[in-house]
Design a protein around this motif. Structure first.
Motif, short mmCIF file in Angstrom:
data_model
loop_
_atom_site.label_atom_id
_atom_site.label_comp_id
_atom_site.label_asym_id
_atom_site.label_seq_id
_atom_site.Cartn_x
_atom_site.Cartn_y
_atom_site.Cartn_z
N LEU A 101 29.49 38.04 25.58
CA LEU A 101 30.16 39.17 26.21
C LEU A 101 29.22 40.35 26.37
O LEU A 101 29.21 41.01 27.38
CB LEU A 101 31.37 39.57 25.39
CG LEU A 101 32.52 38.58 25.55
CD1 LEU A 101 33.48 38.69 24.41
CD2 LEU A 101 33.20 38.82 26.88
N GLU A 104 26.95 40.12 29.29
CA GLU A 104 27.55 40.42 30.58
C GLU A 104 27.79 41.91 30.76
O GLU A 104 28.31 42.34 31.77
CB GLU A 104 28.88 39.68 30.72
CG GLU A 104 28.68 38.19 30.91
CD GLU A 104 29.98 37.45 30.74
OE1 GLU A 104 31.05 38.09 30.84
OE2 GLU A 104 29.93 36.25 30.49
N ALA A 106 29.92 43.79 29.14
CA ALA A 106 31.34 44.14 29.10
C ALA A 106 31.56 45.28 28.12
O ALA A 106 30.82 45.43 27.15
CB ALA A 106 32.13 42.93 28.65
N PRO A 107 32.55 46.08 28.37
CA PRO A 107 32.89 47.10 27.40
C PRO A 107 33.41 46.47 26.09
O PRO A 107 33.72 45.29 26.06
CB PRO A 107 33.99 47.90 28.08
CG PRO A 107 34.26 47.26 29.37
CD PRO A 107 33.37 46.10 29.55
N GLU A 109 36.03 47.13 23.89
CA GLU A 109 37.37 47.15 23.29
C GLU A 109 37.96 45.77 23.06
O GLU A 109 38.65 45.53 22.12
CB GLU A 109 38.37 47.93 24.15
CG GLU A 109 37.93 49.28 24.57
CD GLU A 109 37.49 49.25 26.01
OE1 GLU A 109 38.33 49.54 26.88
OE2 GLU A 109 36.33 48.90 26.28
N HIS A 110 37.70 44.84 23.98
CA HIS A 110 38.50 43.61 23.95
C HIS A 110 37.68 42.37 23.71
O HIS A 110 37.83 41.37 24.36
CB HIS A 110 39.25 43.47 25.26
CG HIS A 110 40.11 44.64 25.53
ND1 HIS A 110 41.11 45.02 24.68
CD2 HIS A 110 40.09 45.54 26.53
CE1 HIS A 110 41.69 46.10 25.14
NE2 HIS A 110 41.10 46.44 26.26
N TYR A 113 38.32 37.66 21.78
CA TYR A 113 39.15 36.56 22.24
C TYR A 113 38.29 35.32 22.31
O TYR A 113 37.08 35.36 22.35
CB TYR A 113 39.78 36.88 23.59
CG TYR A 113 38.79 37.23 24.64
CD1 TYR A 113 38.40 38.55 24.82
CD2 TYR A 113 38.24 36.25 25.46
CE1 TYR A 113 37.48 38.88 25.80
CE2 TYR A 113 37.32 36.58 26.43
CZ TYR A 113 36.95 37.90 26.58
OH TYR A 113 36.04 38.22 27.53
N PRO A 126 43.69 42.63 20.10
CA PRO A 126 42.82 43.80 20.18
C PRO A 126 42.60 44.46 18.83
O PRO A 126 41.56 45.04 18.59
CB PRO A 126 43.55 44.73 21.14
CG PRO A 126 44.68 43.99 21.70
CD PRO A 126 44.83 42.68 20.98
N MET A 139 44.09 37.56 24.67
CA MET A 139 43.31 37.56 25.88
C MET A 139 43.35 36.19 26.52
O MET A 139 43.27 35.18 25.83
CB MET A 139 41.84 37.88 25.58
CG MET A 139 41.59 39.26 25.02
SD MET A 139 42.13 40.60 26.06
CE MET A 139 41.09 40.34 27.49
#
Lengths: 379, 113
Positions: A101, A104, A106-107, A109-110, A113, A126, A139
């Motif tokens: 992740l 990539e 990605a932020p 927060e999430h 998953y 989360p 997710m």
């Protein structure tokens, strides 16, 4: 993909089509239908999460919600390590997901998953944990192109066209660039060399298809209603109705619009963008997506150049900024100027499509002969 | 562009996932929208508001992950950052740049319950 752009749902019309039928195709999933499915599946699926160790229970509907969560909370934490081991091998599991992740961009927060659907969900919400009795969020990884459905229809069209040796071009431009006049002229000039059929896209009326049919070529009008582009699903339906002969030329005249048709693959071999010299020479920069998507640009109405301040070189330079590989031809559908090059390009495409089909047929024949020989040997 | 069509496409993907995966509500949708995809982000948000209303993803938070535009400069022989399809190579100033990244229009994932 809905066949029409936005609020014009269900207004697509293909000539010869029963409107009710078209509507059904466009919107196979009415809301009621969706909700039914969702409810049925919620319970089945809840089991997978709760009993990821493989135990399958059949709980009644009312039970599932509260029961599932109570179980999930404890199970999830207990089983956490096991699932990862099973999936990714020892230790590496959690790190692996994180690395992917982050790579990539990605932020954060999430992140918690799972990588595969339906593997492990509890404890990955989360907040990592959840108060008993509160609903568990999870997710679901999707990773699908928004235009994926159109692209699947386009791939089916492309396959069908290849099997039949049909060379298909998608003509795109602003309204009024002279697409239909160019088509009529091209059909007349190609009459003795190729069989040509046309799909005409317009929001309303069959004026353009009527003009094509006056040349003797088969044409089918697709009215997109409020839609601003043709999509691959509409073209697929049009292909069924046109019953094209093998090794023919299919010209698809898209809705006059330099924006939306750029994104919608119809299954064509090439997009051809037509820009008339009565338009601005800066259009390739104003509408870059279309000039990027096209393989060939026709500068139409070239006979008017002496009366205009249109700078051809600058226009071509702008277009090649957006698309360095773009081919350019200066043409006039009215005087016939430059049309030899355009017709030669079309016939070269036709030859290529026919050759590919013949090669495929030869391959299939060889395969059939091999199989027949094998059968004969057995018999 | 045709943001309403894109919003419809997103709804179809979400509804198909709801049927297959069995969830009743979507709290959040994460999209990847490339800088070169031609999507007007605010128009897409507006369209999604209208299209998602009344369904499984009504009121869902929509997060758009902006992936940067990248191109391969043929003259420099390397990947460079570009903000538009017609941008020149920031190194050599030439226009022999083929976009290689930032064209995405994808649904990445959903937060569901």
């Amino acid at each position: 993909m809905c066949n029409v752009c936005g609020c014009g749902q269900g207004e697509t019309r293909i000539e010869g089509d029963d409107p009710a039928h078209a509507h059904e195709h466009d919107h196979p999933h009415v809301h009621g239908h969706v909700h039914e499915h969702v409810h049925e599946h919620v319970h089945e699926h809840a089991h997978e999460h709760v009993h990821a160790d493989g135990t399958v229970h059949s709980h009644p509907h009312a039970h599932s919600h509260s029961h599932g969560h109570a179980h999930g909370h404890s199970h999830g934490h207990v089983d956490h390590g096991h699932h990862h081991d099973a999936l990714h091998g020892a230790e590496a599991a959690h790190e692996h997901a994180h690395d992917q992740l982050h790579a990539e961009g990605a932020p954060h927060e999430h992140h918690h998953y799972q990588e595969r659907q339906g593997d492990l969900h509890y404890g990955l919400g989360p907040a990592h944990a959840h108060a008993p009795g509160m609903s568990q969020a999870r997710m679901v990884q999707i990773e699908q192109d928004i235009l994926g459905r159109n692209n699947a229809y386009a791939a089916a069209n492309r396959k069908w066209l290849a099997e039949h040796g049909i060379f298909a071009v998608n003509l795109v431009s602003s309204p009024g660039s002279g697409k239909t006049t160019l088509l009529v002229k091209s059909i007349e000039l190609l009459k003795d060399q190729a069989r040509v059929a046309v799909v005409e896209g317009d929001q309303q009326t069959s004026f353009d298809a009527d003009r094509i049919r006056a040349t003797g070529a088969p044409a089918i009008q697709v009215n997109t209603g409020k839609g601003c582009h043709l999509d691959a699903h509409m073209v697929g339906h049009a292909l069924e109705r046109l019953a094209l002969p093998d090794d023919s030329l299919l010209m698809i005249e898209n809705v006059g619009n330099l924006v939306c048709p750029a994104a919608f693959d119809l299954g064509e071999a090439h997009k051809v963008v037509i820009l008339s010299v009565t338009e601005g020479e800066d259009k390739p920069l104003k509408y870059p997506d279309m000039f990027h998507a096209a393989d060939l640009m026709l500068l139409n109405k070239a006979d008017l150049l002496p009366h205009l301040a249109f700078d051809v070189d600058r226009c071509v330079e702008y277009a090649r900024r957006v698309n360095p590989k773009l081919r350019v031809m200066r043409v006039s559908a009215t005087t016939g100027e430059g049309l030899e090059a355009w017709l030669a390009w079309l016939t070269a495409g036709l030859d290529q499509a026919r050759t590919a089909r013949e090669a495929n047929v030869a391959l299939l024949k060889r395969r059939i002969a091999e199989l027949e020989a094998q059968l004969a040997a057995k018999g | 562009m045709h943001e309403m069509s894109l919003a419809e496409g997103i709804l179809q993907i979400v509804e198909a996932a709801a049927r297959e995966q069995g969830f009743a509500r979507v709290r959040e949708i994460r999209l990847e929208i490339g800088a070169l995809s031609g999507v007007e982000v605010e128009a897409l948000r507006f369209a999604l508001d209208a299209v998602l209303a009344g369904g499984v993803a009504a009121g869902a938070r929509v997060e758009m992950i902006d992936t940067p535009g990248q191109g391969w400069c043929m003259a420099c022989g390397q990947t460079v950052a570009i903000a538009a399809l017609y941008d020149a190579c920031p190194r050599c100033g030439g226009y022999q740049v083929q976009p290689t990244g930032g064209m995405e229009m994808r649904v990445r994932d959903l937060l569901v319950e």
